[in-house]
Structures are given as C-alpha cells and as structure tokens.
Design a protein around this motif. Structure first.
Motif, PDB file in Angstrom:
ATOM      1  N   ASP A   1     -13.435  11.734   9.256  1.00  0.00           N
ATOM      2  CA  ASP A   1     -14.758  11.187   9.600  1.00  0.00           C
ATOM      3  C   ASP A   1     -15.528  10.716   8.372  1.00  0.00           C
ATOM      4  N   ILE A   2     -14.959  10.931   7.180  1.00  0.00           N
ATOM      5  CA  ILE A   2     -15.667  10.555   5.946  1.00  0.00           C
ATOM      6  C   ILE A   2     -14.727   9.891   4.928  1.00  0.00           C
ATOM      7  N   ALA A   3     -13.430   9.774   5.245  1.00  0.00           N
ATOM      8  CA  ALA A   3     -12.457   9.298   4.254  1.00  0.00           C
ATOM      9  C   ALA A   3     -11.469   8.309   4.855  1.00  0.00           C
ATOM     10  N   VAL A   4     -10.999   7.409   3.992  1.00  0.00           N
ATOM     11  CA  VAL A   4      -9.859   6.546   4.311  1.00  0.00           C
ATOM     12  C   VAL A   4      -8.832   6.698   3.192  1.00  0.00           C
ATOM     13  N   GLU A   5      -7.586   6.373   3.513  1.00  0.00           N
ATOM     14  CA  GLU A   5      -6.513   6.570   2.545  1.00  0.00           C
ATOM     15  C   GLU A   5      -5.517   5.418   2.622  1.00  0.00           C
ATOM     16  N   PHE A   6      -5.160   4.898   1.434  1.00  0.00           N
ATOM     17  CA  PHE A   6      -4.162   3.842   1.331  1.00  0.00           C
ATOM     18  C   PHE A   6      -2.788   4.448   1.064  1.00  0.00           C
ATOM     19  N   HIS A   7      -1.782   3.923   1.774  1.00  0.00           N
ATOM     20  CA  HIS A   7      -0.382   4.296   1.565  1.00  0.00           C
ATOM     21  C   HIS A   7       0.420   3.026   1.352  1.00  0.00           C
ATOM     22  N   SER A   8       1.435   3.099   0.495  1.00  0.00           N
ATOM     23  CA  SER A   8       2.199   1.915   0.131  1.00  0.00           C
ATOM     24  C   SER A   8       3.697   2.161   0.247  1.00  0.00           C
ATOM     25  N   PHE A   9       4.429   1.113   0.627  1.00  0.00           N
ATOM     26  CA  PHE A   9       5.886   1.161   0.651  1.00  0.00           C
ATOM     27  C   PHE A   9       6.485   0.669  -0.670  1.00  0.00           C
ATOM     28  N   SER A  10       5.652   0.152  -1.555  1.00  0.00           N
ATOM     29  CA  SER A  10       6.145  -0.515  -2.761  1.00  0.00           C
ATOM     30  C   SER A  10       6.933   0.427  -3.654  1.00  0.00           C
ATOM     31  N   LYS A  11       6.332   1.556  -4.003  1.00  0.00           N
ATOM     32  CA  LYS A  11       6.968   2.485  -4.924  1.00  0.00           C
ATOM     33  C   LYS A  11       7.848   3.496  -4.196  1.00  0.00           C
ATOM     34  N   SER A  12       7.382   3.970  -3.048  1.00  0.00           N
ATOM     35  CA  SER A  12       8.115   5.010  -2.327  1.00  0.00           C
ATOM     36  C   SER A  12       9.481   4.535  -1.858  1.00  0.00           C
ATOM     37  N   PHE A  13       9.588   3.268  -1.463  1.00  0.00           N
ATOM     38  CA  PHE A  13      10.824   2.758  -0.872  1.00  0.00           C
ATOM     39  C   PHE A  13      11.354   1.520  -1.592  1.00  0.00           C
ATOM     40  N   ASN A  14      10.874   1.275  -2.814  1.00  0.00           N
ATOM     41  CA  ASN A  14      11.325   0.129  -3.616  1.00  0.00           C
ATOM     42  C   ASN A  14      11.144  -1.187  -2.860  1.00  0.00           C
ATOM     43  N   MET A  15      10.014  -1.336  -2.182  1.00  0.00           N
ATOM     44  CA  MET A  15       9.739  -2.523  -1.377  1.00  0.00           C
ATOM     45  C   MET A  15       8.558  -3.315  -1.934  1.00  0.00           C
ATOM     46  N   ALA A  16       8.394  -3.297  -3.254  1.00  0.00           N
ATOM     47  CA  ALA A  16       7.217  -3.917  -3.857  1.00  0.00           C
ATOM     48  C   ALA A  16       7.074  -5.387  -3.482  1.00  0.00           C
ATOM     49  N   GLY A  17       8.176  -6.133  -3.473  1.00  0.00           N
ATOM     50  CA  GLY A  17       8.101  -7.554  -3.164  1.00  0.00           C
ATOM     51  C   GLY A  17       7.856  -7.855  -1.705  1.00  0.00           C
ATOM     52  N   CYS A  18       8.040  -6.876  -0.844  1.00  0.00           N
ATOM     53  CA  CYS A  18       7.821  -7.095   0.592  1.00  0.00           C
ATOM     54  C   CYS A  18       6.349  -7.187   0.946  1.00  0.00           C
ATOM     55  N   ARG A  19       5.504  -6.565   0.142  1.00  0.00           N
ATOM     56  CA  ARG A  19       4.055  -6.552   0.357  1.00  0.00           C
ATOM     57  C   ARG A  19       3.692  -5.942   1.713  1.00  0.00           C
ATOM     58  N   ILE A  20       3.837  -4.643   1.802  1.00  0.00           N
ATOM     59  CA  ILE A  20       3.413  -3.939   2.999  1.00  0.00           C
ATOM     60  C   ILE A  20       2.902  -2.549   2.643  1.00  0.00           C
ATOM     61  N   ALA A  21       1.813  -2.184   3.309  1.00  0.00           N
ATOM     62  CA  ALA A  21       1.154  -0.895   3.114  1.00  0.00           C
ATOM     63  C   ALA A  21       0.324  -0.639   4.362  1.00  0.00           C
ATOM     64  N   PHE A  22      -0.432   0.456   4.345  1.00  0.00           N
ATOM     65  CA  PHE A  22      -1.334   0.687   5.469  1.00  0.00           C
ATOM     66  C   PHE A  22      -2.532   1.514   5.026  1.00  0.00           C
ATOM     67  N   LEU A  23      -3.597   1.391   5.808  1.00  0.00           N
ATOM     68  CA  LEU A  23      -4.813   2.185   5.636  1.00  0.00           C
ATOM     69  C   LEU A  23      -4.969   3.067   6.856  1.00  0.00           C
ATOM     70  N   VAL A  24      -5.354   4.328   6.632  1.00  0.00           N
ATOM     71  CA  VAL A  24      -5.618   5.255   7.731  1.00  0.00           C
ATOM     72  C   VAL A  24      -6.922   5.997   7.449  1.00  0.00           C
ATOM     73  N   GLY A  25      -7.555   6.473   8.524  1.00  0.00           N
ATOM     74  CA  GLY A  25      -8.736   7.310   8.340  1.00  0.00           C
ATOM     75  C   GLY A  25      -9.925   6.850   9.158  1.00  0.00           C
ATOM     76  N   ASN A  26     -11.105   6.953   8.573  1.00  0.00           N
ATOM     77  CA  ASN A  26     -12.378   6.698   9.248  1.00  0.00           C
ATOM     78  C   ASN A  26     -12.356   5.401  10.059  1.00  0.00           C
ATOM     79  N   GLU A  27     -12.654   5.510  11.340  1.00  0.00           N
ATOM     80  CA  GLU A  27     -12.551   4.373  12.258  1.00  0.00           C
ATOM     81  C   GLU A  27     -13.439   3.207  11.848  1.00  0.00           C
ATOM     82  N   GLU A  28     -14.671   3.491  11.436  1.00  0.00           N
ATOM     83  CA  GLU A  28     -15.603   2.418  11.117  1.00  0.00           C
ATOM     84  C   GLU A  28     -15.123   1.621   9.902  1.00  0.00           C
ATOM     85  N   ALA A  29     -14.679   2.328   8.855  1.00  0.00           N
ATOM     86  CA  ALA A  29     -14.221   1.641   7.651  1.00  0.00           C
ATOM     87  C   ALA A  29     -12.931   0.872   7.912  1.00  0.00           C
TER      88      ALA A  29
END
Length: 406
Positions: free
Chosen positions: A231-259
């Motif tokens: 209810d007060i935070a959002v968090e960015f997650h990336s596939f670039s480093k975790s799965f060696n997919m940097a050139g694919c350009r994909i990630a996601f944001l999760v958390g506070n609905e309004e933001a």
C-alpha cells in the motif's frame, strides 16, 4: 540569438563519464591495446537454450506482430504473480498491481513523470544508478541526495533525513542489492523504511534488478515481504541480469495500485508494450526458475565464482577490496598509496590511466554521484582467466603509479 534544438535538462540526464569512458576505450584500442572491458554491466552470457527456443518459436508465428498492449499479456502477468509468491512469498493482483516494462530502466526513467508534478521532491541515493537522478531532471523533480557512506557499511541512514524533506518528498528510491554498491538490506531495515514512509505518506520505490545475484547463501529480499507494504511501495524486477536477457528489454513493476496504474497510463501514451515473443521468453524463464532444476539457472553462482577470483587475485597483487555479497559489481576504493598526498588521484584519473596504460576499463565512482569519488566500479563481465589477467595488469599499474608518485 541562434536557436538550439537540445533541451537544457539533457545536461542533467545520466553522467557524461560513460561517454568519456567509451572514448577512452576507443583510444586504447586504436593504440593497439589488448582491452579487458570491466566497465559496463552487460552480461557476457546468453539465456538458456529453452528461453532462446521459446523466443525463436514465437517470432516465426505470423500472429505475434500485432500491438501487444501496455499492461503485458495475461500469461505474462499471471507468471509474474506466480514468481512473486514462489520466490518471495508475496501476493500481488495481476490486474492492478503488475505492469510489463521494456526493461527496468524504462520504468525508472518514466515513473517520476507518472507519480510526481514538476517541483516535487524525491529522495535518491548518492552514489546511485545514473537514471535515478536523470529521470528526476526529465520530470522537473528536485532530488534530495541520501549519502551512502563506507563508515555506515554503505547503508543509508534513514534517521538523517530531515523532517522537512520527508514532508516534501513524493517518493524515496532505494536499491538493495545496489548498483554501484552491492549493499544489502534486511527485513528490519525495510520495516523501518515502510513505517517512515507511512508516517509521511511517501511512496517507496525499490529497484530489485539484482534479485537473483546473491552470494554465500544470501538471497536478496523484496520490500513487499513487509506485511502491507504494497500500500506504500512499488518494486522493479528485471530479466536482464537474472536470466541474461538484457537485450530483450523486459522487466516488470509490482506493488501499489495507484502508482502502477499511473505508470501504465503514462506508458499508454508512449508505447504499445513489450513484443509478445519476448514476453513468452520471459514466461519460459520464470517457469524454469520455478522448476525443480531452477537452481541451475541461479545467476548468483556464476558471479560468485567470478567475484572470488577477482577479489583474491587483486589481494595477491596487494589491492584489498571489499568482497560484495551480491550483484555483478565490485565497488573498490582507490589504493591508499594513490589516494593520499599532495597529488592524490581522483577516481576519474585512476580509471583513465588504468585504461590507457594497462588496457583495463572500469567506471570511476563519481559517475554515480559525488559520494562515489575515491572509488571505482568493476563489472564481473569477463571469464575467470580474463579477470585474473585484469588483476595482474591492475597490480602492475598500481605499483608503477605509486612508484612514480614517490
């Protein structure tokens, strides 16, 4: 007066040092130097065969070339939800609390425009990844820099933030484990941060791009593991480093609905989402990571070995640097033999001379903010033999530089 077609705010976006280092690299190569590039944090490995096969299969399908939609596919968002629960024990709503992104930098670059008004204040770390401050310049938001100091183990001192800054701030952005400094935070720290953010009604933005790069048994945690933090935070997650997919350009944001919704609404006017085959490849990455063989994909294993090789090889050369607990970077203080005296070396001088004299490219710490002066960032993006060779060259360089100073 001659009109210019370049906005003034671009001078505050990122750091010119990255362009400078690129020029130094070009000079080094032109001079015939055998370059070992440890400057940019771009993985030197590719994704798993299954991920590549998923991508290849999808791009051959004729129906995959329509506009994909900004939110992310239903399948992608459902797998994000499953990943968050599997990896962190966190439940998020796929419809309102998840958003696909063209890499986490895409989200970081646009979030301030979505959640702030010009003239607002945001708290960002110093040193910090350059887009943190650069995004504020684009949005017309004023930065308040939270110093990360070695005497505090590079953890930010939340109690040092004045009440008047908390009262003005729209959001506070932090990064654990961090870039350029691989500092980690525990649940107690996050609980304190969440309590302060609730007190002052300040959004927390947590950049967790290195969630799968912990060492020595350490697994980075999500701020959303704090009960009610969504209810007060959002968090960015990336596939670039975790799965060696940097050139694919994909990630996601999760958390506070309004933001999350605000960033989604902004991006509805900027792009039409992530290419569907790339989303399918990301789904495969999540499925593999959650499978019984998922540990084989754990990115931390590769970089832990590389960290050990480099840190031990540098120590053998007489340069003792901090051994990070996570990420793909070593944050190293310039040797005391060069940092002290009437002609003390700056980070920039050290990095430039190291590259031109020894052919090893690193990033000077001041590229990440004023608190980075006196340090350099070394990326673990070469194989172990190259890292050993880099350490040998660095050792010779330091000894010769110290001798010339004497």
């Amino acid at each position: 007066m001659k009109r210019t077609w370049r906005a003034d705010k671009l001078s505050h976006v990122g750091s010119s040092i990255f362009a400078e280092v690129a020029q130094w690299r070009a000079e080094s190569v032109q001079a015939g130097m055998d370059l070992i590039d440890l400057s940019i944090g771009s993985p030197d490995q590719g994704p798993s065969l299954a991920i590549r096969e998923a991508l290849a299969g999808e791009v051959l399908k004729e129906d995959q070339y329509r506009y994909p939609g900004t939110r992310g596919s239903e399948e992608f968002r459902q797998h994000v939800v499953a990943w968050m629960e599997h990896r962190f024990g966190v439940k998020v709503n796929p419809a309102t609390q998840t958003l696909a992104l063209m890499g986490s930098q895409d989200g970081l670059a646009h979030l301030a425009q979505a959640v702030c008004n010009p003239g607002d204040v945001a708290i960002v770390p110093n040193p910090g990844y350059p887009i943190y401050a650069g995004a504020l310049a684009i949005a017309g938001v004023k930065p308040w820099y939270l110093p990360l100091k070695e005497e505090n183990d590079f953890l930010p001192d939340l109690d040092s933030i004045p009440d008047e800054v908390w009262a003005e701030a729209s959001f506070i952005l932090l990064n654990f484990p961090g870039n350029p400094i691989a500092v980690s935070a525990d649940l107690d720290f996050f609980e304190k941060l969440v309590a302060l953010a609730r007190k002052w009604n300040v959004l927390i933005v947590h950049d967790l791009a290195y969630s799968e790069m912990g060492f020595d048994g350490y697994r980075p945690i999500s701020i959303l593991q704090v009960p009610g933090a969504d209810d007060i935070a959002v968090e960015f997650h990336s596939f670039s480093k975790s799965f060696n997919m940097a050139g694919c350009r994909i990630a996601f944001l999760v958390g506070n609905e309004e933001a999350v919704g605000a960033l989604r609404d902004l991006k509805n006017n900027i792009d039409f989402g992530v290419f569907m085959p790339v989303q399918k490849a990301a789904v495969t990455a999540i499925q593999q990571a959650m499978s019984s063989t998922g540990d084989a994909l754990y990115a931390g294993t590769l970089y832990e070995h590389r960290r050990d090789v480099l840190v031990e090889a540098l120590a053998a050369e007489g340069w003792h640097v901090h051994k990070p607990k996570a990420t793909m970077f070593v944050w190293a203080r310039i040797p005391d033999t060069l940092r002290t005296g009437a002609d003390a070396w700056t980070s920039r001088r050290f990095a430039r001379e190291l590259l031109l004299s020894a052919g090893v490219a690193v990033i000077p710490g001041d590229a990440f903010g004023s608190e980075g002066e006196g340090y350099v960032r070394i990326a673990l993006v070469q194989d172990e033999e190259k890292l050993r060779e880099a350490a040998r060259r660095i050792g010779r360089f330091i000894r010769e530089a110290a001798g010339s100073e004497g």
